[in-house]
Write a protein that holds these residues in place. Structure first.
Motif, PDB file in Angstrom:
ATOM      1  N   GLU A  25       4.056  21.510   3.800  1.00  0.00           N
ATOM      2  CA  GLU A  25       3.047  20.504   4.160  1.00  0.00           C
ATOM      3  C   GLU A  25       3.493  19.670   5.355  1.00  0.00           C
ATOM      4  O   GLU A  25       2.669  19.227   6.163  1.00  0.00           O
ATOM      5  N   ARG A  28       2.845  21.903   8.419  1.00  0.00           N
ATOM      6  CA  ARG A  28       1.407  21.917   8.736  1.00  0.00           C
ATOM      7  C   ARG A  28       0.983  20.613   9.411  1.00  0.00           C
ATOM      8  O   ARG A  28       0.139  20.608  10.303  1.00  0.00           O
ATOM      9  N   HIS A  91       9.166  28.050   8.059  1.00  0.00           N
ATOM     10  CA  HIS A  91       8.277  27.921   9.212  1.00  0.00           C
ATOM     11  C   HIS A  91       9.080  27.950  10.510  1.00  0.00           C
ATOM     12  O   HIS A  91      10.249  27.569  10.537  1.00  0.00           O
TER      13      HIS A  91
END
Length: 175
Positions: A25, A28, A91
């Motif tokens: 999160e 993102r 990521h």
């Protein structure tokens, strides 16, 4: 803070790879305006030249494959780093030089943003013959006033033809 990453003025054609050591999160959230610039320690960045994605999205292609197949980095440039790139998890952040719009920039990334590698995108090798046809030559442009006048004339002509057809049809209908 991690080491300072220097981007020289006018730099073109480079991709910087960063590992994001953060929750999904948080990664993102970096796509939000201003968030990435803040964690990189800069005033602004063009998000159109930034990629943030989970490595799981690449499936069998892997990051090395994405850089060679998707970004056009020569395989020989990545060969030395292939194991490191394929071992990354979570990521990643890819920054293209164009994200800095040619300005000299000093990145001071937060500790969760770890530089992995920098690669040069190949210069496009293309050539074209000079176009010499008449249609390739610049054509004179009408002024806006002249263009409107011409449009009105054409519109008036079309209106007259349509009215003539309507009257002819009515005349035939009556007789």
């Amino acid at each position: 803070m991690a080491d300072v990453v220097h981007i020289p003025a006018g730099e073109r054609g480079h991709i910087r790879v960063f590992r994001l050591d953060m929750r999904p999160e948080q990664a993102r959230f970096l796509r939000e305006p201003g968030a990435l610039a803040q964690v990189l320690g800069i005033d602004g960045i063009d998000l159109g030249h930034v990629e943030i994605f989970p490595l799981g999205d690449l499936e069998d292609l892997g990051l090395a494959g994405y850089l060679t197949e998707g970004c056009g980095i020569p395989a020989e440039d990545i060969a030395a780093d292939r194991e490191t790139l394929d071992a990354l998890e979570g990521h990643v952040l890819l920054l293209r030089s164009r994200a800095f719009q040619g300005a000299e920039t000093r990145l001071t990334p937060a500790e969760q943003i770890i530089p992995v590698a920098t690669y040069a995108e190949p210069d496009p090798k293309w050539s074209a013959q000079k176009v010499t046809s008449e249609s390739a030559r610049p054509q004179p442009r009408l002024s806006p006033r002249e263009s409107r006048r011409k449009s009105r004339r054409i519109g008036g002509t079309i209106t007259m033809v349509v009215l003539a057809l309507i009257f002819y049809g009515l005349f035939r209908l009556v007789t």
